[in-house]
Design a protein around this motif. Structure first.
Motif, PDB file in Angstrom:
ATOM      1  N   ASP A  83       0.827  -1.219   0.000  1.00 16.14           N
ATOM      2  CA  ASP A  83       0.000   0.000   0.000  1.00 16.14           C
ATOM      3  C   ASP A  83       0.859   1.267   0.000  1.00 16.14           C
ATOM      4  O   ASP A  83       0.488   2.274  -0.592  1.00 16.14           O
ATOM      5  N   GLU A  84       1.995   1.228   0.679  1.00 14.96           N
ATOM      6  CA  GLU A  84       2.882   2.394   0.730  1.00 14.96           C
ATOM      7  C   GLU A  84       3.459   2.686  -0.655  1.00 14.96           C
ATOM      8  O   GLU A  84       3.557   3.847  -1.070  1.00 14.96           O
ATOM      9  N   VAL A  85       3.827   1.647  -1.367  1.00 11.65           N
ATOM     10  CA  VAL A  85       4.357   1.809  -2.728  1.00 11.65           C
ATOM     11  C   VAL A  85       3.246   2.304  -3.659  1.00 11.65           C
ATOM     12  O   VAL A  85       3.462   3.200  -4.482  1.00 11.65           O
ATOM     13  N   MET A  86       2.063   1.733  -3.505  1.00  8.67           N
ATOM     14  CA  MET A  86       0.944   2.143  -4.359  1.00  8.67           C
ATOM     15  C   MET A  86       0.587   3.611  -4.114  1.00  8.67           C
ATOM     16  O   MET A  86       0.262   4.343  -5.047  1.00  8.67           O
ATOM     17  N   ALA A  87       0.650   4.040  -2.843  1.00 12.63           N
ATOM     18  CA  ALA A  87       0.378   5.446  -2.527  1.00 12.63           C
ATOM     19  C   ALA A  87       1.408   6.358  -3.187  1.00 12.63           C
ATOM     20  O   ALA A  87       1.073   7.440  -3.693  1.00 12.63           O
ATOM     21  N   GLU A  88       2.667   5.917  -3.199  1.00 10.75           N
ATOM     22  CA  GLU A  88       3.723   6.698  -3.856  1.00 10.75           C
ATOM     23  C   GLU A  88       3.452   6.792  -5.355  1.00 10.75           C
ATOM     24  O   GLU A  88       3.577   7.864  -5.961  1.00 10.75           O
ATOM     25  N   LEU A  89       3.086   5.659  -5.946  1.00 11.00           N
ATOM     26  CA  LEU A  89       2.779   5.666  -7.382  1.00 11.00           C
ATOM     27  C   LEU A  89       1.596   6.592  -7.675  1.00 11.00           C
ATOM     28  O   LEU A  89       1.622   7.352  -8.639  1.00 11.00           O
ATOM     29  N   LYS A  90       0.573   6.508  -6.826  1.00  9.26           N
ATOM     30  CA  LYS A  90      -0.601   7.359  -7.033  1.00  9.26           C
ATOM     31  C   LYS A  90      -0.240   8.836  -6.942  1.00  9.26           C
ATOM     32  O   LYS A  90      -0.703   9.647  -7.741  1.00  9.26           O
ATOM     33  N   SER A  91       0.631   9.176  -5.978  1.00 10.36           N
ATOM     34  CA  SER A  91       1.018  10.584  -5.819  1.00 10.36           C
ATOM     35  C   SER A  91       1.755  11.110  -7.040  1.00 10.36           C
ATOM     36  O   SER A  91       1.749  12.305  -7.320  1.00 10.36           O
ATOM     37  N   THR A  93       1.044  10.336 -10.106  1.00  5.77           N
ATOM     38  CA  THR A  93       0.174  10.457 -11.273  1.00  5.77           C
ATOM     39  C   THR A  93      -0.426  11.851 -11.427  1.00  5.77           C
ATOM     40  O   THR A  93      -1.049  12.129 -12.441  1.00  5.77           O
ATOM     41  N   VAL A  94      -0.231  12.713 -10.425  1.00 12.04           N
ATOM     42  CA  VAL A  94      -0.789  14.055 -10.521  1.00 12.04           C
ATOM     43  C   VAL A  94       0.069  14.975 -11.384  1.00 12.04           C
ATOM     44  O   VAL A  94      -0.320  16.099 -11.668  1.00 12.04           O
ATOM     45  N   ARG A  95       1.233  14.505 -11.773  1.00  5.84           N
ATOM     46  CA  ARG A  95       2.089  15.284 -12.658  1.00  5.84           C
ATOM     47  C   ARG A  95       2.794  14.329 -13.618  1.00  5.84           C
ATOM     48  O   ARG A  95       2.784  13.123 -13.421  1.00  5.84           O
ATOM     49  N   THR A  96       3.394  14.885 -14.623  1.00  2.18           N
ATOM     50  CA  THR A  96       4.053  14.029 -15.613  1.00  2.18           C
ATOM     51  C   THR A  96       5.297  13.412 -15.008  1.00  2.18           C
ATOM     52  O   THR A  96       5.822  13.897 -13.997  1.00  2.18           O
ATOM     53  N   GLY A  97       5.771  12.347 -15.612  1.00  2.00           N
ATOM     54  CA  GLY A  97       6.988  11.701 -15.155  1.00  2.00           C
ATOM     55  C   GLY A  97       8.181  12.637 -15.186  1.00  2.00           C
ATOM     56  O   GLY A  97       9.037  12.612 -14.299  1.00  2.00           O
TER      57      GLY A  97
END
Length: 107
Positions: A83-91, A93-97
């Protein structure tokens, strides 16, 4: 599409890592510590990259599965929930790579 998820894999690894089953590969990996598990993850990363370049589809799928498994073992040994990794990934997605990469501190 498979209904098997990374959360399912995380749960299986957590169970096997603490089991008494001496035949468990996951248990053996965890017993060898984070450095050994990280080494295995690195090996699988290289093998996956090679499979992408010179291997066939089946080889890339197999190596990708190995890579994800070993990543999940490293996270388990490090005590980091998926879940911690998924939260990081989700954060991210609000901006481009490229924006996200530019916001990282310089080495």
């Amino acid at each position: 599409m498979s209904d098997f998820t990374l959360s399912d894999l995380e749960a299986i690894i957590a169970t096997r890592a603490t089991s008494d089953d001496e035949k468990s590969y996951t248990r053996k990996l965890k017993a060898k510590g984070i450095a050994y598990c990280a080494k295995k993850l690195g090996e699988e990363g290289v093998e996956t990259a090679l499979a992408a370049v010179v291997g066939g589809r089946k080889e890339l799928v197999g190596e990708s599965a190995d890579l994800i498994y070993h990543l999940m073992v490293v996270l388990n040994v490090a005590g980091i929930p998926l879940d911690e990794v998924m939260a990081e990934l989700k954060s991210r997605t609000v901006r481009t790579g490229l924006e996200e990469k530019a916001s990282r501190p310089a080495d």
